[in-house]
Scaffold this motif. Structure first.
Motif, PDB file in Angstrom:
ATOM      1  N   ALA A   1       0.820  -1.210   0.000  1.00 59.33           N
ATOM      2  CA  ALA A   1       0.000   0.000   0.000  1.00 59.33           C
ATOM      3  C   ALA A   1       0.851   1.255   0.000  1.00 59.33           C
ATOM      4  O   ALA A   1       0.538   2.240  -0.689  1.00 59.33           O
ATOM      5  CB  ALA A   1      -0.925  -0.002   1.213  1.00 59.33           C
ATOM      6  N   TYR A   2       1.951   1.240   0.743  1.00 63.15           N
ATOM      7  CA  TYR A   2       2.836   2.401   0.788  1.00 63.15           C
ATOM      8  C   TYR A   2       3.573   2.623  -0.532  1.00 63.15           C
ATOM      9  O   TYR A   2       4.149   3.679  -0.762  1.00 63.15           O
ATOM     10  CB  TYR A   2       3.834   2.272   1.940  1.00 63.15           C
ATOM     11  N   HIS A   3       3.545   1.617  -1.401  1.00 59.31           N
ATOM     12  CA  HIS A   3       4.127   1.768  -2.732  1.00 59.31           C
ATOM     13  C   HIS A   3       3.036   1.960  -3.787  1.00 59.31           C
ATOM     14  O   HIS A   3       3.289   1.840  -4.987  1.00 59.31           O
ATOM     15  CB  HIS A   3       4.981   0.549  -3.083  1.00 59.31           C
ATOM     16  N   GLY A   4       1.821   2.256  -3.341  1.00 59.41           N
ATOM     17  CA  GLY A   4       0.738   2.520  -4.264  1.00 59.41           C
ATOM     18  C   GLY A   4       0.153   1.286  -4.909  1.00 59.41           C
ATOM     19  O   GLY A   4      -0.500   1.377  -5.954  1.00 59.41           O
ATOM     20  N   LEU A   5       0.345   0.119  -4.304  1.00 61.15           N
ATOM     21  CA  LEU A   5      -0.105  -1.149  -4.888  1.00 61.15           C
ATOM     22  C   LEU A   5      -1.359  -1.644  -4.162  1.00 61.15           C
ATOM     23  O   LEU A   5      -1.339  -1.902  -2.967  1.00 61.15           O
ATOM     24  CB  LEU A   5       1.009  -2.192  -4.786  1.00 61.15           C
ATOM     25  N   SER A   6      -2.452  -1.773  -4.900  1.00 58.31           N
ATOM     26  CA  SER A   6      -3.709  -2.240  -4.322  1.00 58.31           C
ATOM     27  C   SER A   6      -3.685  -3.750  -4.098  1.00 58.31           C
ATOM     28  O   SER A   6      -3.097  -4.491  -4.888  1.00 58.31           O
ATOM     29  CB  SER A   6      -4.877  -1.869  -5.236  1.00 58.31           C
ATOM     30  N   SER A   7      -4.363  -4.186  -3.030  1.00 53.57           N
ATOM     31  CA  SER A   7      -4.294  -5.597  -2.642  1.00 53.57           C
ATOM     32  C   SER A   7      -5.664  -6.207  -2.425  1.00 53.57           C
ATOM     33  O   SER A   7      -6.618  -5.524  -2.046  1.00 53.57           O
ATOM     34  CB  SER A   7      -3.496  -5.750  -1.337  1.00 53.57           C
TER      35      SER A   7
ATOM     36  N   LEU B   1      -3.987  -2.516   9.922  1.00 59.35           N
ATOM     37  CA  LEU B   1      -4.330  -1.514   8.914  1.00 59.35           C
ATOM     38  C   LEU B   1      -4.796  -0.220   9.560  1.00 59.35           C
ATOM     39  O   LEU B   1      -4.443   0.877   9.106  1.00 59.35           O
ATOM     40  CB  LEU B   1      -5.407  -2.051   7.975  1.00 59.35           C
ATOM     41  N   GLU B   2      -5.573  -0.341  10.630  1.00 59.64           N
ATOM     42  CA  GLU B   2      -6.053   0.855  11.327  1.00 59.64           C
ATOM     43  C   GLU B   2      -4.905   1.586  12.020  1.00 59.64           C
ATOM     44  O   GLU B   2      -4.886   2.820  12.076  1.00 59.64           O
ATOM     45  CB  GLU B   2      -7.143   0.469  12.320  1.00 59.64           C
ATOM     46  N   THR B   3      -3.936   0.836  12.534  1.00 58.93           N
ATOM     47  CA  THR B   3      -2.756   1.462  13.142  1.00 58.93           C
ATOM     48  C   THR B   3      -1.998   2.293  12.116  1.00 58.93           C
ATOM     49  O   THR B   3      -1.452   3.359  12.436  1.00 58.93           O
ATOM     50  CB  THR B   3      -1.820   0.386  13.726  1.00 58.93           C
ATOM     51  N   GLU B   4      -1.968   1.817  10.873  1.00 60.34           N
ATOM     52  CA  GLU B   4      -1.258   2.517   9.806  1.00 60.34           C
ATOM     53  C   GLU B   4      -2.145   3.531   9.078  1.00 60.34           C
ATOM     54  O   GLU B   4      -1.717   4.137   8.098  1.00 60.34           O
ATOM     55  CB  GLU B   4      -0.732   1.504   8.786  1.00 60.34           C
ATOM     56  N   ASN B   5      -3.395   3.700   9.557  1.00 56.59           N
ATOM     57  CA  ASN B   5      -4.352   4.624   8.927  1.00 56.59           C
ATOM     58  C   ASN B   5      -4.600   4.302   7.464  1.00 56.59           C
ATOM     59  O   ASN B   5      -4.743   5.197   6.626  1.00 56.59           O
ATOM     60  CB  ASN B   5      -3.871   6.080   9.067  1.00 56.59           C
ATOM     61  N   LEU B   6      -4.662   3.021   7.145  1.00 51.05           N
ATOM     62  CA  LEU B   6      -4.931   2.585   5.781  1.00 51.05           C
ATOM     63  C   LEU B   6      -6.404   2.193   5.657  1.00 51.05           C
ATOM     64  O   LEU B   6      -6.948   1.504   6.508  1.00 51.05           O
ATOM     65  CB  LEU B   6      -4.043   1.395   5.411  1.00 51.05           C
ATOM     66  N   GLU B   7      -7.033   2.648   4.587  1.00 56.56           N
ATOM     67  CA  GLU B   7      -8.439   2.335   4.367  1.00 56.56           C
ATOM     68  C   GLU B   7      -8.589   0.936   3.775  1.00 56.56           C
ATOM     69  O   GLU B   7      -7.724   0.468   3.037  1.00 56.56           O
ATOM     70  CB  GLU B   7      -9.071   3.366   3.438  1.00 56.56           C
TER      71      GLU B   7
END
Length: 262
Positions: free
Chosen positions: A225-231, A247-253
């Motif tokens: 995700a930090y490299h712009g890659l969707s999973s 994911l919530e710790t990293e604030n990722l949706e």
């Protein structure tokens, strides 16, 4: 490109809102101005804009509070900046003299190129113009790795999305109780596929997919995700909560889908 970084006013607006949130409800515009290096008059104008945007509400003279929409705006932009900062620290600053990229055509030493992130990898081309450019340090054939120096501009990162598909443990049916048609449809738009649990692996195999990763999946998906890659993450139900927490710790949706069928 992160929206608030596109203009100086976007960055300043973010800073003003953060200061209001930190000191609400009594907001001293002179103190905000001194802290972020602008005039009190400019702070006043930004506050008016924030009120008009619905990001803060006024409770009388020099009394302001951040709204729910304001909190969401801060979190969204903070998450994007964190993602970009991580990319800069790990992939740029750590290799400050030379960036490694993949060539999209044959290149010659000293040739100017443009850089673009695609599927988590950095590519260079002499013809596809982007907001970031540099110079290659050696000859390279198409598809080879090449060093790039004198980077100018900012590399655009794709907005990564994460879809988590929950499947049942084997005692509750395992892969035999998975909606395979929906799993196939969800996987079609995701370049990075991850599996957690044998049940998930078999479900993916049933639709003709071999996952990119099966061990250390949580951290791998975050790095992607930090490299712009969707999973797409296919996980046995008992492991989902741990992934969501990370994911919530990293604030990722993320999007959570239950693929269990009765």
């Amino acid at each position: 490109m992160i929206k608030i970084l596109q203009t100086k006013s976007g960055v300043t607006k973010f800073q003003v809102l953060i200061e209001i949130a930190a000191h609400q409800p009594n907001v001293r515009q002179k103190e905000i101005a001194a802290k972020i290096g602008i005039t009190p008059q400019a702070v006043s104008e930004y506050i008016k804009e924030l009120v008009n945007d619905g990001l803060i509400v006024t409770e009388g003279r020099v009394r302001y509070r951040i709204t729910k929409e304001g909190v969401e705006w801060v979190l969204e932009n903070a998450a994007e900046m964190k993602q970009y900062a991580r990319f800069v620290m790990e992939d740029i600053i750590s290799h400050v003299s030379t960036w490694t990229a993949i060539t999209k055509e044959e290149l010659k030493e000293g040739q100017q190129v443009y850089l673009k992130m695609k599927n988590g990898l950095l590519y260079v081309s002499s013809t596809e113009k982007t907001g970031a450019s540099g110079t290659v340090i050696s000859d390279a054939a198409e598809g080879e790795d090449v060093g790039v120096t004198t980077l100018k501009g900012l590399i655009d990162l794709e907005n990564a999305t994460i879809t988590i598909c929950k499947v049942p443990r084997v005692e509750r049916g395992g892969s035999r109780k998975v909606d395979l048609d929906r799993l196939k449809a969800l996987s079609a738009s995701k370049p990075y596929i991850a599996a957690i649990g044998v049940e998930s692996l078999i479900a993916l195999r049933k639709i003709g997919i071999s996952p990119n990763v099966m061990f250390g999946t949580n951290e791998s998906v975050i790095e992607a995700a930090y490299h712009g890659l969707s999973s797409l993450v296919v996980s046995v139900d008992e492991q989902v909560s741990a992934l969501l927490s990370r994911l919530e710790t990293e604030n990722l949706e993320y999007e959570l889908v239950d693929l269990t069928v009765e």
